[in-house]
Design a protein around this motif. Structure first.
Motif, PDB file in Angstrom:
ATOM      1  N   GLY A  59      12.125  -5.936  -0.515  1.00  0.00           N
ATOM      2  CA  GLY A  59      11.287  -4.782  -0.839  1.00  0.00           C
ATOM      3  C   GLY A  59      11.909  -3.950  -1.944  1.00  0.00           C
ATOM      4  N   GLY A  61      11.569  -0.204  -1.604  1.00  0.00           N
ATOM      5  CA  GLY A  61      11.452   1.187  -1.135  1.00  0.00           C
ATOM      6  C   GLY A  61      12.734   1.994  -1.238  1.00  0.00           C
ATOM      7  N   ARG A  65       8.889   3.764  -4.551  1.00  0.00           N
ATOM      8  CA  ARG A  65       7.675   3.381  -3.835  1.00  0.00           C
ATOM      9  C   ARG A  65       6.498   4.029  -4.560  1.00  0.00           C
ATOM     10  N   GLY A  66       5.477   3.269  -4.787  1.00  0.00           N
ATOM     11  CA  GLY A  66       4.322   3.782  -5.531  1.00  0.00           C
ATOM     12  C   GLY A  66       3.712   5.026  -4.921  1.00  0.00           C
ATOM     13  N   ALA A  79       2.786   3.842 -11.048  1.00  0.00           N
ATOM     14  CA  ALA A  79       3.821   4.025 -10.031  1.00  0.00           C
ATOM     15  C   ALA A  79       4.120   2.691  -9.346  1.00  0.00           C
ATOM     16  N   GLY A 140       6.669  -8.731  -5.699  1.00  0.00           N
ATOM     17  CA  GLY A 140       5.547  -8.818  -4.747  1.00  0.00           C
ATOM     18  C   GLY A 140       4.503  -9.826  -5.179  1.00  0.00           C
ATOM     19  N   ALA A 143       0.787  -7.388  -8.562  1.00  0.00           N
ATOM     20  CA  ALA A 143      -0.328  -6.493  -8.845  1.00  0.00           C
ATOM     21  C   ALA A 143      -0.132  -5.176  -8.108  1.00  0.00           C
ATOM     22  N   PRO A 144      -0.598  -4.066  -8.719  1.00  0.00           N
ATOM     23  CA  PRO A 144      -0.491  -2.787  -8.017  1.00  0.00           C
ATOM     24  C   PRO A 144      -1.430  -2.745  -6.812  1.00  0.00           C
TER      25      PRO A 144
END
Ligand code: UDP
Length: 246
Positions: A59, A61, A65-66, A79, A140, A143-144
């Motif tokens: 991750g 975070g 984090r967005g 973000a 990820g 993509a957002p």
């Protein structure tokens, strides 16, 4: 694909381990604690040596984090792009820690960054796994509006993993937040449907639904502490298994 963990969990052939960014910051409030990264890397090395093919998703975070305060009034997509870049940093830190102890790795990024990591190519990733390399999937899904949980679920399905192991700082899924509510109890087993219906927030709903459709069990456990990954691979708790039936 299996809808249940193998009867003998030591028979896991290929797994995807998702490590949340929060774990990597150790006792710090922010960033990467290399001592913690080294501890996780040592556990991964033992798993690889036992013959399990390992996919990794880390991750972000611990860095960004967005949906965090730091994102302020930035637009969500921007973000989230920053959040994805944070996962690449963590992936490189994990790669460095693994290579230092002799574990061969490849980082594949969902955002192309050719000077830093391979682009994500499914068949190439499968080949790395067959050769015993640990493949770290960064950025990820690329993509957002997604998280690395969804990235982990997607890659676990694409790689045909026997299980998605979610290593967090809590040893399973609880009836309430055990850090806030002393009466909270841990579930031994849950169905995908339970998690979605009870809104248990173990992972994003999209990740849970993807694992349900692919029939891949999710094992939630604490990756803090010596030997926790080895115990989970041997089928020893504590953990919570989320699958098609209880
Ligand atoms: N992110 C994204 N798309 C993805 C994966 C991640 O936009 O496919 C961004 C998102 O902003 C997310 C951040 O990267 O909040 C860090 O990932 P995540 O929150 O999943 O990290 P973890 O909670 O596991 O540390």
């Amino acid at each position: 694909m299996p809808a249940e963990p193998p009867a003998d969990p030591t028979k896991y052939r290929r797994i995807l381990l998702k490590v949340s960014g929060e774990v990597l910051m150790g006792e710090q409030g922010y960033g990467i604690d290399m001592k913690t990264v080294d501890t996780v890397a040592a556990a991964i090395k033992r798993a690889v040596e036992s013959g399990v093919q390992m996919c990794l998703v880390i991750g972000g975070g611990n860095i960004f984090r967005g949906l965090s305060k730091a994102a302020g009034d930035m637009d969500r997509a921007t973000a989230d792009h920053m959040g994805m870049l944070a996962t690449v940093m963590n992936a490189l830190a994990m790669q460095a820690a693994l290579e230092k102890i002799g574990v061969q790795t490849r980082v594949q990024s969902a955002l192309t960054m050719n000077a830093v990591a391979e682009p994500y190519i499914r068949r190439r990733a499968l080949r790395h796994l067959e050769k015993g390399r640990v493949v770290i999937f960064a950025a990820g899904v690329g993509a957002p509006f997604f998280t690395t949980d969804s990235g982990a679920a997607l890659r676990a399905a694409e790689m045909g993993c026997d299980a998605l192991l979610k290593g967090t700082s809590v040893d399973g899924v609880y009836t309430a937040d055990p850090k806030k509510d002393a009466s909270a109890t841990r579930y031994e087993r849950l169905t995908y449907q339970d998690v979605l219906a009870k809104d248990l927030r173990v992972m994003d709903a999209s990740a849970i639904a993807m694992m349900r459709d692919a029939g891949i069990p999710i094992v939630v456990f604490s990756i803090r502490g010596e030997g926790s990954l080895r115990r989970v691979l041997n089928g020893e708790g504590p953990f919570t298994v989320i699958s098609g039936q209880v």
